[in-house]
Design a protein around this motif. Structure first.
Motif, PDB file in Angstrom:
ATOM      1  N   ASP A   1      81.125  58.615  39.639  1.00  0.00           N
ATOM      2  CA  ASP A   1      81.323  59.764  38.938  1.00  0.00           C
ATOM      3  C   ASP A   1      80.237  61.051  39.426  1.00  0.00           C
ATOM      4  O   ASP A   1      80.778  62.140  39.390  1.00  0.00           O
ATOM      5  CB  ASP A   1      80.854  59.681  37.450  1.00  0.00           C
ATOM      6  CG  ASP A   1      81.144  60.760  36.437  1.00  0.00           C
ATOM      7  OD1 ASP A   1      82.473  61.129  36.640  1.00  0.00           O
ATOM      8  OD2 ASP A   1      80.614  61.507  35.703  1.00  0.00           O
ATOM      9  N   LYS A   2      79.148  60.703  39.737  1.00  0.00           N
ATOM     10  CA  LYS A   2      78.276  61.437  40.099  1.00  0.00           C
ATOM     11  C   LYS A   2      78.712  62.227  41.544  1.00  0.00           C
ATOM     12  O   LYS A   2      78.588  63.311  41.759  1.00  0.00           O
ATOM     13  CB  LYS A   2      76.753  60.803  40.531  1.00  0.00           C
ATOM     14  CG  LYS A   2      75.840  62.069  40.931  1.00  0.00           C
ATOM     15  CD  LYS A   2      74.391  61.211  41.117  1.00  0.00           C
ATOM     16  CE  LYS A   2      73.175  62.333  41.392  1.00  0.00           C
ATOM     17  NZ  LYS A   2      71.786  61.709  41.339  1.00  0.00           N
TER      18      LYS A   2
ATOM     19  N   VAL B   1      73.834  64.903  35.364  1.00  0.00           N
ATOM     20  CA  VAL B   1      73.634  63.849  36.666  1.00  0.00           C
ATOM     21  C   VAL B   1      72.554  64.382  37.437  1.00  0.00           C
ATOM     22  O   VAL B   1      72.024  63.964  38.639  1.00  0.00           O
ATOM     23  CB  VAL B   1      74.894  63.603  37.671  1.00  0.00           C
ATOM     24  CG1 VAL B   1      75.761  62.960  36.578  1.00  0.00           C
ATOM     25  CG2 VAL B   1      75.329  65.136  38.115  1.00  0.00           C
TER      26      VAL B   1
ATOM     27  N   ALA C   1      78.820  55.310  37.152  1.00  0.00           N
ATOM     28  CA  ALA C   1      77.924  56.330  37.300  1.00  0.00           C
ATOM     29  C   ALA C   1      77.710  56.881  38.324  1.00  0.00           C
ATOM     30  O   ALA C   1      77.849  58.220  38.525  1.00  0.00           O
ATOM     31  CB  ALA C   1      76.758  55.957  36.394  1.00  0.00           C
TER      32      ALA C   1
ATOM     33  N   THR D   1      83.806  64.359  33.117  1.00  0.00           N
ATOM     34  CA  THR D   1      84.564  64.881  34.324  1.00  0.00           C
ATOM     35  C   THR D   1      86.209  65.047  34.361  1.00  0.00           C
ATOM     36  O   THR D   1      86.425  66.140  34.861  1.00  0.00           O
ATOM     37  CB  THR D   1      84.035  63.994  35.516  1.00  0.00           C
ATOM     38  OG1 THR D   1      82.687  63.638  35.482  1.00  0.00           O
ATOM     39  CG2 THR D   1      84.477  64.603  36.796  1.00  0.00           C
TER      40      THR D   1
END
Length: 240
Positions: free
Chosen positions: A75-76, A212, A72, A148
């Motif tokens: 990905d952010k 996010v 996570a 994403t």
């Protein structure tokens, strides 16, 4: 002569006897309370230990949660890294699409006429340069979460289609007659596909940014009415 024995009798006040009895009763009560409290505490500790043993995540579950947290966070970071080139390429490809629209208008000129003039070779060279820079901006695809990756793939696909459109148009200029018309019509279709694909990636990118906490990021291209392309939502930029 017989000895006379004297015994001294000690009298205990009744109040003192009652006090000792009350004190002993209090001590007994305290002992019972302490015993109950100890038993309750031990029971709570045993129960807590049993609950912890039953509900505590296993080493495998801890590993999965750690990997999910790391994914996570990664990905952010990738979403943030993807948004900037999406903005940059939007400006680049808008310049290219504006030029292509003048060279290959979607609608025929009103009132007839000879049609659009061929774009100067210098302009076509600038389009190619801008399109190549936009393609390069998406040359390193991330390995992130599905949403994403979808955003990146559609944005990259759109700029590649625009680059192909420019190449097709450039080749059409070396032709004449029906051949030139056929290849130009193909370039127009390629441009339409690029304009349709780009907003899909832009919408996906907007969604993951909101997810996010970065807020709305509108990187869509201007879409002509009736094109069928998605358009940006009315939310304010960077709002959640």
């Amino acid at each position: 002569m017989a000895a006379i024995s004297r015994h001294k009798t000690v009298m205990v006040p009744r109040s003192s006897a009652r006090g000792r009895a009350a004190a002993e009763a209090r001590h007994a009560t305290r002992r019972r309370v302490f015993a109950l409290a100890t038993a309750f505490t031990l029971g709570a500790l045993v129960t807590g230990a049993l609950v912890l043993a039953v509900t505590r995540p296993s080493s495998t579950e801890w590993s999965v949660e750690r990997l999910q947290a790391e994914a996570a966070l990664r990905d952010k970071e990738q979403i943030k890294a993807l948004t900037e080139p999406a903005r940059t390429t939007r400006d680049r490809v808008t310049f290219v699409l504006d030029g292509l629209e003048k060279a290959m208008p979607t609608e025929p000129p009103a009132g007839g006429g000879t049609g659009p003039l061929a774009a100067p070779p210098a302009d076509v060279a600038k389009w190619r340069q801008a399109a190549a820079a936009a393609v390069k901006g998406f040359a390193d695809p991330p390995s992130g979460e599905t949403a994403t990756n979808v955003a990146h793939s559609n944005l990259a696909s759109a700029v590649r289609q625009i680059a192909v459109t420019v190449d097709t148009y450039a080749h059409s200029q070396a032709l004449t007659g029906p051949n030139r018309e056929t290849v130009t019509a193909l370039a127009i279709r390629q441009r339409a596909d690029a304009i349709f694909t780009r907003p899909i990636g832009a919408t996906a990118l907007d969604a993951v940014n909101v997810g996010v906490g970065y807020g709305h990021q509108h990187v869509s291209l201007p879409a002509s009415p009736g094109s069928g392309a998605l358009t940006a939502d009315p939310e304010h930029e960077r709002s959640n």
